[in-house]
Motif scaffolding. Structure first.
Motif, PDB file in Angstrom:
ATOM      1  N   PHE C 131       0.844  -1.190   0.000  1.00 14.23           N
ATOM      2  CA  PHE C 131       0.000   0.000   0.000  1.00 14.23           C
ATOM      3  C   PHE C 131       0.888   1.252   0.000  1.00 14.23           C
ATOM      4  CE2 PHE C 131      -4.050   1.930   2.024  1.00 14.23           C
ATOM      5  CZ  PHE C 131      -4.682   1.957   0.800  1.00 14.23           C
ATOM      6  N   ARG C 140       7.877  -0.750  -4.661  1.00 17.63           N
ATOM      7  CA  ARG C 140       8.304  -0.569  -3.277  1.00 17.63           C
ATOM      8  C   ARG C 140       7.758  -1.687  -2.372  1.00 17.63           C
ATOM      9  NH1 ARG C 140       9.602   4.530  -0.992  1.00 17.63           N
ATOM     10  NH2 ARG C 140       8.438   5.480  -2.604  1.00 17.63           N
ATOM     11  N   SER C 188      -1.403  -2.665  12.694  1.00 14.03           N
ATOM     12  CA  SER C 188      -1.339  -1.607  11.696  1.00 14.03           C
ATOM     13  C   SER C 188      -1.824  -0.293  12.275  1.00 14.03           C
ATOM     14  CB  SER C 188      -2.227  -1.964  10.498  1.00 14.03           C
ATOM     15  OG  SER C 188      -1.794  -3.180   9.933  1.00 14.03           O
ATOM     16  N   LEU C 189      -1.248   0.793  11.760  1.00 13.89           N
ATOM     17  CA  LEU C 189      -1.690   2.109  12.220  1.00 13.89           C
ATOM     18  C   LEU C 189      -3.174   2.292  11.930  1.00 13.89           C
ATOM     19  CD1 LEU C 189      -0.988   4.838  13.419  1.00 13.89           C
ATOM     20  CD2 LEU C 189      -0.308   5.609  11.148  1.00 13.89           C
ATOM     21  N   VAL C 195      -2.748  -3.797   7.322  1.00  9.42           N
ATOM     22  CA  VAL C 195      -1.894  -4.283   6.236  1.00  9.42           C
ATOM     23  C   VAL C 195      -1.222  -5.587   6.683  1.00  9.42           C
ATOM     24  CG1 VAL C 195      -1.482  -2.062   5.170  1.00  9.42           C
ATOM     25  CG2 VAL C 195       0.011  -2.823   7.030  1.00  9.42           C
ATOM     26  N   SER C 331      -2.571   6.950   7.458  1.00  8.84           N
ATOM     27  CA  SER C 331      -2.140   5.812   6.648  1.00  8.84           C
ATOM     28  C   SER C 331      -2.294   6.103   5.157  1.00  8.84           C
ATOM     29  CB  SER C 331      -2.944   4.562   7.011  1.00  8.84           C
ATOM     30  OG  SER C 331      -2.698   4.215   8.347  1.00  8.84           O
ATOM     31  N   GLU C 333      -2.085   8.905   3.836  1.00 10.57           N
ATOM     32  CA  GLU C 333      -1.082   9.902   3.445  1.00 10.57           C
ATOM     33  C   GLU C 333       0.133   9.182   2.845  1.00 10.57           C
ATOM     34  OE1 GLU C 333       0.685  13.820   5.655  1.00 10.57           O
ATOM     35  OE2 GLU C 333       1.037  11.918   6.669  1.00 10.57           O
ATOM     36  N   ILE C 334       0.402   8.003   3.385  1.00 10.20           N
ATOM     37  CA  ILE C 334       1.533   7.202   2.894  1.00 10.20           C
ATOM     38  C   ILE C 334       1.121   6.367   1.689  1.00 10.20           C
ATOM     39  CG2 ILE C 334       3.016   5.258   3.533  1.00 10.20           C
ATOM     40  CD1 ILE C 334       2.767   6.407   6.476  1.00 10.20           C
ATOM     41  N   ALA C 335      -0.135   5.925   1.699  1.00  8.82           N
ATOM     42  CA  ALA C 335      -0.592   4.980   0.682  1.00  8.82           C
ATOM     43  C   ALA C 335      -0.555   5.579  -0.716  1.00  8.82           C
ATOM     44  CB  ALA C 335      -2.008   4.515   1.015  1.00  8.82           C
ATOM     45  N   THR C 338       3.160   9.587  -1.142  1.00 12.38           N
ATOM     46  CA  THR C 338       2.921  10.683  -0.197  1.00 12.38           C
ATOM     47  C   THR C 338       2.635  11.967  -0.971  1.00 12.38           C
ATOM     48  OG1 THR C 338       5.238  11.336  -0.187  1.00 12.38           O
ATOM     49  CG2 THR C 338       4.589   9.644   1.414  1.00 12.38           C
TER      50      THR C 338
ATOM     51  N   GLU D 315       5.558   9.628   8.180  1.00 10.42           N
ATOM     52  CA  GLU D 315       5.512   9.804   6.728  1.00 10.42           C
ATOM     53  C   GLU D 315       6.848   9.399   6.099  1.00 10.42           C
ATOM     54  OE1 GLU D 315       4.284  13.755   5.745  1.00 10.42           O
ATOM     55  OE2 GLU D 315       4.631  13.448   3.605  1.00 10.42           O
ATOM     56  N   ARG D 318       7.323   5.777   5.877  1.00 12.61           N
ATOM     57  CA  ARG D 318       6.276   5.104   5.091  1.00 12.61           C
ATOM     58  C   ARG D 318       5.842   3.840   5.825  1.00 12.61           C
ATOM     59  NH1 ARG D 318       6.515   7.349  -0.231  1.00 12.61           N
ATOM     60  NH2 ARG D 318       8.361   8.647  -0.464  1.00 12.61           N
ATOM     61  N   ASP D 319       5.644   4.003   7.106  1.00 13.52           N
ATOM     62  CA  ASP D 319       5.387   2.866   7.973  1.00 13.52           C
ATOM     63  C   ASP D 319       3.890   2.764   8.250  1.00 13.52           C
ATOM     64  OD1 ASP D 319       5.314   0.913   9.846  1.00 13.52           O
ATOM     65  OD2 ASP D 319       6.701   1.875  11.252  1.00 13.52           O
ATOM     66  N   LEU D 320       3.263   1.746   7.681  1.00 12.96           N
ATOM     67  CA  LEU D 320       1.818   1.546   7.876  1.00 12.96           C
ATOM     68  C   LEU D 320       1.526   0.692   9.101  1.00 12.96           C
ATOM     69  CD1 LEU D 320       1.061   0.887   4.104  1.00 12.96           C
ATOM     70  CD2 LEU D 320       0.319   2.892   5.402  1.00 12.96           C
ATOM     71  N   GLY D 321       2.573   0.296   9.815  1.00 17.37           N
ATOM     72  CA  GLY D 321       2.379  -0.576  10.969  1.00 17.37           C
ATOM     73  C   GLY D 321       2.293   0.195  12.282  1.00 17.37           C
ATOM     74  N   TYR D 322       2.138  -0.571  13.357  1.00 20.66           N
ATOM     75  CA  TYR D 322       2.084   0.006  14.699  1.00 20.66           C
ATOM     76  C   TYR D 322       2.710  -1.015  15.620  1.00 20.66           C
ATOM     77  CZ  TYR D 322       0.313   2.710  18.617  1.00 20.66           C
ATOM     78  OH  TYR D 322       0.214   3.489  19.733  1.00 20.66           O
ATOM     79  N   TRP D 325      -0.921  -2.553  20.004  1.00 19.31           N
ATOM     80  CA  TRP D 325      -2.178  -1.927  20.399  1.00 19.31           C
ATOM     81  C   TRP D 325      -2.687  -2.426  21.747  1.00 19.31           C
ATOM     82  CZ3 TRP D 325      -3.215   2.348  18.266  1.00 19.31           C
ATOM     83  CH2 TRP D 325      -3.064   2.567  16.891  1.00 19.31           C
ATOM     84  N   LEU D 345       0.722   9.510  17.751  1.00 23.11           N
ATOM     85  CA  LEU D 345      -0.580   9.575  18.420  1.00 23.11           C
ATOM     86  C   LEU D 345      -0.466  10.221  19.796  1.00 23.11           C
ATOM     87  CD1 LEU D 345      -1.921   6.038  17.424  1.00 23.11           C
ATOM     88  CD2 LEU D 345      -2.585   8.248  16.448  1.00 23.11           C
TER      89      LEU D 345
END
Lengths: 356, 388, 356, 388
Positions: C131, C140, C188-189, C195, C331, C333-335, C338, D315, D318-322, D325, D345
């Motif tokens: 993503f 990527r 995931s955020l 993801v 999320s 914003e990155i997908a 950017t 940003e 480019r990290d969509l993870g966390y 939680w 957050l």
């Protein structure tokens, strides 16, 4: 190293501020501008040479940076900065930055006798360097070359040349004194410190000594941050006074929350500009100078823009002094490096490299 | 009336009047034929037709003598609709024809040094004296006052009632004794506007527009038309307008480019483009007969963009000069004929003139978003007792 | 080309919005998140498959992009965009973007029979692409290679893989269908669209056809701008409702001018995001997509951040849905690139070249 | 008392008490020797000395058992100065020693769901019943409530007077029946704070701090000390703090860099640096005995910087993870031990907790810049009649 003002500095500030309040209120500066509205011609009536005489001679600001053995006060950059704050606050049309800072900084390493004359305020010098040059690109706008001991070429955008008795010209690492340069003032964005094109046609020149122009421009840029602080302070203070006074909808406009919040943010910017300006003169390092210029140049412009907007229609008129500050601020955003130039310099200075 | 019918009318008119003849005579005839503003009533330059049909007329008459929209702008955009809405039959007949033909120029006498955003607090007094009113006060930001025959004027006729209620609307005779016009120099050096000093100016009561005390309501009609004119989302091409001026230099002088400027310019390019798209969408809505509230935001957006772009322009060029400080009158804002310094300074006015950005944000938040008003302290207080 | 919504689109919007209001209010999404708070495990209970069945089958959104000859509705991107706006408004946990947009866009040029199954909603697909990939850098996060007709390697950050029956894997310009890939969802955020890392170990693959991945990602990015618009709209609307309701100092906080001005500015950003989103689907050009992504991604984040701040403390709590929108906004914003990537692309697309 | 004298005291104390012995015993002895907080009165852990001398004591005792500033923070920073200022002699003797030694942990029961920025509008009721008060209401954002022995509580004792006048300040017994503590999950997944439900909680009158109806004034002492603590301009090294976390990644992973990020990062580097310099200058002023108003701005600046930097960080990666939680209690904000998503957050709270940025801007504009207050609509209205 301290970021505070010393007692000596506060006394110096009080003396300069008192004199300027008396002799150089914004209304007086406006009148000087009016005296030749189109800014054309070779002499700039905008400079107040009587005021300069008092500042230089009685308060002794002209010789601040000059060592005592050359007849100066041997003061530190920190004291010079306080004078610049006050001159910025007043957009005072005197050649302090151009003669007593920029030209003097170039002369200092040479120990030339001209220093004594500058210290006493008997003569005024200008460094024939474009005000748009920077420590990172000191040659911008200049095309002067040495040929058989004579100088030829031109420099655009020189500040203070029109009020100088002596021109100091850096060429290839050396500094030359020239008395016969052609100085043509162009209409300038900054009405209170116009720039000129200086032209030499096989002009006689005396070699004064070696000159590290980048270093001179770096120190000048660090000090300019204090002038920008003064400009921003005037804008903030004047706007605060205005919004407390001006009523619309039966309330002072300064009681409207959106206005209050913007001014709180602006104040915070100015607080940080003060710390940055102090830091730039306290250690004079390339990092501190770049930080102070990157921040303060933008704060001065922002403060002037907010001042104009919050003054409403009156801020758009020639008769209100806010435009003098906007024009000064915008001009010094370009002078001695733009904020972007200084940020770019930081990239290598503090190891924040760019892509590739 | 429909498109073919109106085309027929224009054809008939052109058959009778030679566009190559006397300009003024032609314009007068066009007015009399109802082809000036077709949505106005018959006899007043119109045909009582729908407003859209005007485009048809304008197209058909594109190659004939035209009125001069610049200097006539206030008359056409603000005075005329107000006279139409509130004028007596006599006033309409007296004023509208020379207003439209440009024989008489109009100016607007609303703002005062003490009454800008809060226009209703204005202090210019009009005191009744028999069949006349005696007007004293000072107006400001009056463009075109120096060549105007008439001015639309709001003055205070009753200081003892709350501010909105004590106002009356007049047509001011700019040739009357006591009217003094002085150019107002701006930070750009030139004078687009005037200050107008009114000292014992006597106006006959038949120059009053609307009822005594009803001036605020009449002025609303004028101001609504002003906002339409200013926010009017003129069609801009992609990469055009103030952005275009910057891009030309950017492309022609690669030595000026830095990464800092590049990133900022790209961001402004995007902002300019989405603003342009909003304008285009707004015009589509208007055409579809569903005007959205988005119009209120256009002036705000353009002010911000013009200021940011012109500021970037000066910085990019590293230009410490200025093209010309000469003090002279100017009739229009010549953004592109002047230098970057002029654009930078003049654009500062974009967030002040015709409603400050602060007032526009108030309007958007209350009228579009339905947010509650702030507590009012001046609602029921007689004007004379207001703090100022 | 129009930037307005058609009547058909408004009807589609009403149908989707009505269903979501009924079946997928924010509280329901929050409950689904709670059902497995740590987000670990191979299946994501966050997806509401009953809701998806109704959306796909009854309203028919799954086949919108698919031509009628393949059992779809043959609708335009403009209609898909309206659905995305509504799904964004609801942060609805359904695989529309991943299956009916991204995977479907990849399949469309192949005319493969799988399209029919997707159109009916009988199967759900995911494109095994990160993503975080973009039209400008489609590879990527992926390291999949073809070896003797079998796929090996992995792709990180794949959205919708955990809810897909079929994985579509682009390798070297071709698209492959794989049913046996290892899908491991990472925390995931974005809680409502997690993801996963997808791993293939000599997985059997069927070549479906050619695939211009950059083109697929470009179209997807253009449509994502509408989802971002929906997110921003919910944030603005919900914040407006809150500040009208919430009293402090005996006034609705929405009567404070600083709050009003910020919301007016935010509204103006959202108005422009709407125009940008419409433009991206109206012409689908690289310029329009880059503009819409550069603007809308940032507006969605800004709207969610303002929403959180103006909700005060309650906005920081798990029980209020605003965080779902913040996480979605950040999320996206990155997908698919950017804002900075899209602005960089514009530099060459619209001839605003950089230095050097 | 001067520096040599205090050093002598410490030396004498260390001669009598072995730092290697029982921790609690050592801390109690230190308190009894007046070396806990030297500016407190004798007998209450202090020596009535000047506050600066505490640094001398802390230096001398640096290698002895210490109190745990984290979990004791509210007791030390907020409850203690308030008890000292408003407590009876009996209350001071009862509470201060175990507060300082950490034997009793304190929490703060001020904020309510309906009373955040406008704390004075709080609704928790305390009704007198003989020698006791019966408290009902709900508090929120209470850190440490689950292991607290006492809470500082503001409750409404008179709803019939304007909001600031009907409040009373209590020490709440957190072990009393009717006190229920529930963890409050945050957007980061964890629970740093609690909600506290008070249902028929009976507090004896000798747990009241200050006079009945004087609670607002008492609370001001607490809050002033809170602001000092939060805005306390902790010394940050150049390029450190939240910026440092971003820079590490930036330097280690050049493939993440773009011109867009680079320009934004450089601008934030500059902003972080001038903010750091302001903090340094502020500390110099404090040392010189001339605290400036600049302190009010530090929290505002750091909130903005933390938010901008942590947003850039996510940003850039480019990290969509966390990272995690999981719903669990956390005692401290672990910015650097957690992932970029957590930092992003959690930093959102920086502009809300301890005074929102909006309230701080109000304070700066009024108290520092002297701008006029907005019109007040709640000044003289009985609390019970306020709109809500």
């Amino acid at each position: 190293m301290t970021l505070l003002y010393s007692e000596v500095e506060e006394e110096l500030r009080a003396a300069v501020r008192g004199l300027l309040a008396d002799r150089c209120p914004p209304a007086a500066v406006l009148r000087r501008i009016e005296s030749e509205p189109d800014g054309r011609g070779s002499a700039s009536p905008v400079y107040d040479l009587d005021l300069w005489k008092t500042l230089a001679g009685e308060i002794g600001v002209a010789g601040l940076l000059i060592p005592e053995e050359h007849g100066g006060a041997g003061a530190s950059a920190s004291e010079v900065a306080v004078v610049l704050e006050e001159l910025g606050r007043a957009v005072a049309p005197v050649p302090f930055l151009t003669s007593s800072v920029m030209a003097t900084l170039a002369l200092l390493p040479t120990g030339d006798a001209l220093l004594g004359e500058l210290a006493e305020g008997r003569r005024t010098a200008a460094l024939a360097v474009s005000f748009a040059a920077s420590p990172y690109r000191p040659g911008r706008g200049a095309s002067v070359r040495l040929d058989g001991g004579r100088l030829s070429g031109s420099v655009t955008g020189v500040a203070g040349a029109d009020v100088a008795d002596v021109l100091l010209v850096p060429v290839d690492g050396d500094l030359y004194e020239v008395t016969g340069g052609g100085v043509v003032v162009a209409p300038s964005l900054d009405l209170t410190r116009p720039v000129a094109t200086v032209t030499f046609e096989a002009a006689q020149a005396r070699r004064v000594g070696a000159c590290d122009l980048a270093e001179v421009l770096l120190s000048s840029a660090g000090l300019l941050a204090s002038e920008q602080l003064g400009v921003a302070e005037w804008c903030l203070d004047t706007t605060l006074a205005h919004v407390k006074e001006r009523h619309q909808f039966a309330r002072p406009i300064g009681s409207f929350q959106a206005v209050k919040h913007r001014l709180a943010d602006l104040w915070l910017d100015v607080v940080r500009a003060r710390a940055a300006a102090r830091s730039a003169v306290a250690d004079g390092s390339a990092v501190s100078v770049a930080v102070a210029q990157a921040w303060n140049a933008a704060v001065a412009v922002h403060a002037a823009e907010e001042a104009l907007q919050l003054h409403g229609g009156i801020g758009m008129t020639w008769e209100h002094p806010v435009h003098l500050y906007l024009k000064r601020a915008k001009s010094t955003e370009i002078a001695l490096g733009t904020p972007g130039d200084h940020r770019e310099a930081l990239a290598s200075l503090v190891d924040v490299p760019g892509p590739e | 009336m429909n498109e073919p019918e109106i085309k027929e009318r224009v054809a008939a008119f052109l058959g009778e009047h030679d566009p190559a003849g006397d300009r003024l005579e032609f314009l007068r005839a066009r007015f009399d034929a109802g082809l000036a503003w077709v949505w106005f009533p018959e006899g007043l330059g119109g045909l009582g037709a729908s407003r859209e049909l005007q485009q048809v007329v304008d197209r058909e008459l594109a190659h004939t003598p035209q009125i001069t929209s610049g200097v006539q702008g206030i008359g056409l955009g603000m005075a005329a609709p107000t006279i139409l809405a509130f004028g007596t039959e006599e006033q309409r007949r007296r004023f509208l024809r020379p207003l439209w033909t440009g024989e008489e120029i109009w100016c607007q006498l609303f703002s005062e040094p003490g009454a800008g955003s809060d226009l209703a607090t204005l202090a210019t007094r009009a005191v009744r004296d028999g069949d006349e009113w005696v007007v004293d006060g000072q107006k400001v930001w009056t463009s075109g006052a120096h060549h105007s025959r008439w001015g639309i004027l709001v003055a205070r006729t009753d200081p003892d009632v709350p501010k909105h209620r004590g106002l009356t609307y007049f047509v001011c005779d700019m040739h009357a004794p006591g009217v003094e016009v002085r150019p107002l120099r701006q930070i750009t050096g030139e004078a687009e506007f005037n200050e107008v000093f009114l000292t014992g100016v006597r106006l006959p009561d038949d120059l009053r527009l609307g009822a005594v005390g009803d001036g605020w309501r009449v002025a609303q009609t004028t101001l609504m038309n002003e906002r339409v004119a200013i926010g009017g989302a003129a069609s801009v091409r992609r990469g055009g307008g103030m952005l275009g001026a910057v891009l030309d230099t950017w492309r022609e002088q690669p030595e000026l480019r830095t990464h800092d400027l590049h990133q900022r310019l790209l961001a402004l390019w995007v902002e300019a483009e989405v603003t342009r798209l909003s304008g285009a969408r707004l015009r589509e809505q208007l055409v579809a007969g569903h005007p959205g509230p988005e119009g209120s935001g256009m002036k705000l957006s353009f002010a911000r963009l013009n200021q940011a772009l012109s500021g970037l322009d000066v910085e990019m060029r590293r230009d410490l000069g200025y093209d010309d400080w000469a003090f002279r009158r100017s009739e229009t804002v010549d953004f592109y004929g002047r230098g970057p310094g002029y654009r930078y300074l003049r654009a500062k006015g974009n967030s002040i003139e015709g409603g400050t950005s602060e007032i526009l944000r108030n309007i958007i938040s209350e009228r579009v978003l339905g947010l509650p008003a702030e507590p009012r302290v001046d609602k029921d207080v007689p004007w004379k007792d207001l703090p100022r």
